[in-house]
Structures are given as structure tokens and as C-alpha cells.
Design an enzyme around this catalytic site. Structure first.
Site: not given
Length: 421
Positions: A140, A346, A399
């Protein structure tokens, strides 16, 4: 020590900010695991990168995690507690509460992204392996870290294996959540199809929470929106049953929520063990182009069927919302810093598309076709953009297939990377 494994604990001192190597430091913990029969040998290293963010590495026990016995046939495994997790200078609510200035806390938390984890891994590799490269297994979020590793320091890698963790290289948080809500809706409806009575029960619980004030054992109020975050579990192989049996003991004979249910909901939704999961979730998609700005919350307003009064009630998934940092005790100390992180513009890029396109390190990845958390379409697009990559697409597992499959997924990934499949 588990008799099935020989283990050695390692601690490493690393810079908090790798761009300021002589500044403050933190400790990073990792556990070396080897087959006792090979303890005197020197098999190659396999670094395990746990999912998350904010997840510590698994603690080995007999046959667990499911991939470990397969890995130990050929490798010496390093189970890394990524910075801020487990025994690696953990970031907790108590730690966050010591920061009087939210800006300082936000700056501190900004040092816990994948780029810093990669820099830690490279420092550790040099101490353990010298100049020799090692292999990685990323589950993952560990796959996200893998692509950062291939972008920053491919010379440290021999081969990489990724399970359910190929991110969209240029996907913004808005892109990700626009794709996520429909998958979560489908998953919840599949859950209700398997357990129709749970749809009625969840709607009844939500109506109860709307009409009365219900407190969890830690004093937090249980609201409908917090109840809906239980849907996070539905993307795992055992998720349907975990939620079903939780709901099975939710209401007593008088129609009130049981102590058992309230305690379990508190534990499942409180982020006590992994606050970084909530704090850092949307920063995964901060690539220096605009702010993330609570993208999951914005997308919720446009998602079909996700109102709190809907029938059936749709649970939510791997989404983090600003209200969590005001209403959940384990996240309150992070609230003001989380707002600053959401407004930050940023963020350094985590991936280098040019370097990835020219990649020569063998990368084998499994993409779970129905993955609730990581969009398969984005993953396949990414796979086409990275050199030396082979992909296996399947709907056989959810998953967590790397562990749920026993040795099958890792063995197949190793074959793919070796060009044997």
C-alpha cells in the site's frame, strides 16, 4: 523471540531533517528477522515498507505476516518502523501537545513524508549493507515510498515488489478523492448485499445518534459522521465480517448502544495508535502544485448518496476530514497544525517522472482490480510510465492480498521481477 524466527533489534540515529544533517535527530527502529536455520549465513536483505501512512511494521508471530515465511526462504528481512511510528520516535497526541506553536508542529510533521523515510532507509542500508543494494517489499503506502525510493536513490535497490501501492504520479488529492467515493459507495452496497440487515441496523444507529447524545468511553461524542468512518475497514479481505460482527452486538434489548459496541468504535475510529495516518493522509498528494486543502471534504459534497440522512447510509473510507481534529481526542492536539499542512503549497515533489521512465531496477507490482483504497486505473497508468516494470492485475484478493494469500503473492512478484513468469 518467536521460535520460528531469529530476530535482532536495531536502532539508528538519523537527522530529523535530512537537508540539515547536523540539526536535531530522531531514532528509527527496525527488526531484523531471519530463518534460524540460516542465522549464520548472509542471505540478501529485503526491506519491508509498511502501509499507512503512520503504520508501524508488523510484529512477527508464527506464520504472520502471511508473506514472511516465503520471504525468509531466500532473504534476511528488515521490518522497519517508519519514522514517527512504533518504536521510531513515535508521533503521538502527547508529543503533539508539547508544541505550543502550531507552526512549529506543522514544520516537524512535514519531516515525516516518504522522502524522509527513503533518506532514513538509505542511511540504514549503508550501515547494514555497505555499498550493496537491497530489495524492498512495499504494501500500500509502502508502494508509494518505493516510487519515491526509485526517484531518489535507485542505486540502493536491486529489485522492488509492490502490493496494492502504485500511486498516480501526477494525481492531485482532488483527482484521488473524485475516484475514491464511487469505489467506496460500491463497496458499501456490496456489504449491504451480503448482510441486508446491517443496512437497517446502521440506519437505526445513525437515527439514534441524531436524536440523542451518545458518548464513547473516552468522553468523545459519537456522531453520525464518526460512525460512518467505520467504512475504512471494508477494503480489507476480512472487512465485511469485522463490521458485521461489530454491528451484531451494537444494540441491547432496549435499543441502546451496548458498552461493547461503544468501546470498539472508540478503538477503531480514535487514531490512538496511528495519528500520523490522519495527519499525513492528504500530504501524500502534495506535489508542490497548489494546496491539498481538505480535498476529501470537498469531494464529499459532490459525492452521490453520501448525505447523513440517506437510506441506505453510506459509510466513508480512507478519507480524513477537518472535523476529526476537533472531535476526536487523539487528534485534537494536531488540529491547528493540520490546518497549516492543508494550506501548505510548497511540498517537495515525491516522484521524479523522468528518472522513473528511465528506471532499470526490476519492479514487480500487483494491482487489485477492485481495490477500495488505491485506484487501479491510476496504478496501471503509473506502471506504463515506469521502466523495468511488470504488473499483475487480479480480483482474487482485496487490498491486503500480500498477507491474506500466504506465500502466493510474494512468490509471484519475485518471479515477475526475475523475469520468470
Amino acid at each position: 523471540m518467536n521460535p520460528a524466527y531469529a530476530t535482532t533489534d536495531h536502532f539508528f540515529t538519523v537527522p530529523l531533517d535530512h537537508s540539515s544533517p547536523h540539526g536535531p535527530t530522531i531514532q528509527v527502529f527496525a527488526r531484523e528477522v531471519v530463518d534460524p536455520a540460516r542465522a549464520d549465513e548472509q542471505p540478501p536483505w529485503l526491506l519491508y515498507l509498511q502501509g499507512g501512512p503512520g503504520g508501524k511494521s508488523p510484529r512477527p508471530s508464527a506464520g504472520s505476516p502471511g508473506w514472511l515465511p516465503q520471504a525468509l526462504k531466500t532473504h534476511r528481512v528488515l521490518l522497519l518502523d517508519q519514522r514517527g511510528t512504533g518504536r521510531s520516535t513515535p508521533v503521538t497526541a502527547r508529543v503533539a501537545s508539547r508544541f505550543a506553536d502550531p507552526a512549529r508542529l506543522a514544520a516537524y510533521l512535514g519531516c515525516f513524508r516518504a522522502d524522509s523515510i527513503v533518506a532514513d532507509a538509505e542511511l540504514i542500508r549503508r550501515q547494514l549493507c555497505g555499498d550493496a543494494p537491497w530489495e524492498t517489499l512495499g504494501q500500500s503506502y509502502g508502494g508509494f515510498i518505493t516510487l519515491s525510493y526509485l526517484s531518489q536513490a535507485p542505486e540502493g535497490l536491486r529489485s522492488c515488489y509492490v502490493s496494492g501501492g502504485l500511486p498516480g504520479l501526477a494525481a492531485t488529492a482532488d483527482d484521488v478523492y473524485a475516484r475514491t467515493y464511487p469505489r467506496v459507495r460500491d463497496r458499501v452496497l456490496d456489504f449491504y448485499a451480503r448482510y441486508p440487515e446491517d443496512s437497517t441496523r446502521l440506519r437505526a444507529i445513525a437515527d439514534l445518534l441524531s436524536a440523542t447524545e451518545v458518548r464513547l468511553p473516552d468522553g468523545d461524542r459519537l456522531t453520525v459522521r464518526r460512525l460512518r468512518t467505520l467504512g475504512l475497514a471494508l477494503g480489507m479481505g476480512d472487512g465485511f465480517e469485522r463490521i458485521h460482527w461489530l454491528l451484531d452486538e451494537s444494540l441491547d434489548s432496549e435499543g441502546e448502544l451496548t458498552d461493547t459496541f461503544r468501546h470498539q468504535v472508540m478503538a477503531l475510529t480514535g487514531f490512538t495508535d496511528n495519528p500520523l495516518f490522519a495527519v499525513m493522509q492528504e500530504t501524500l498528494y502534495g506535489q508542490g502544485v497548489g494546496l491539498t486543502g481538505w480535498a476529501a471534504s470537498r469531494a464529499l459534497g459532490e459525492a452521490d448518496g453520501f448525505t447523513e440522512d440517506a437510506a441506505p447510509l453510506l459509510l466513508t473510507g480512507e478519507m480524513i476530514y477537518p472535523w476529526m481534529f476537533r472531535e476526536i481526542a487523539g487528534l485534537r492536539p494536531f488540529a491547528d497544525a493540520a490546518e497549516l499542512l492543508a494550506a501548505r503549497t510548497d511540498w517537495p515533489p515525491l516522484y521524479d517522472p523522468r528518472r522513473l521512465a528511465a528506471n532499470e531496477v526490476p519492479l514487480a507490482a500487483i494491482v487489485y482490480h477492485d481495490d477500495m483504497y488505491v485506484d487501479a486505473g491510476l496504478s496501471l497508468r503509473t506502471a506504463r510510465e515506469i521502466g523495468a516494470t511488470r504488473v499483475w492485475v487480479t480480483n482474487e484478493w482485496e487490498h491486503d492480498g500480500i498477507s491474506a494469500s500466504g506465500d502466493r503473492v510474494l512468490a509471484r512478484l519475485m518471479d515477475l521481477a526475475a523475469g520468470c513468469a
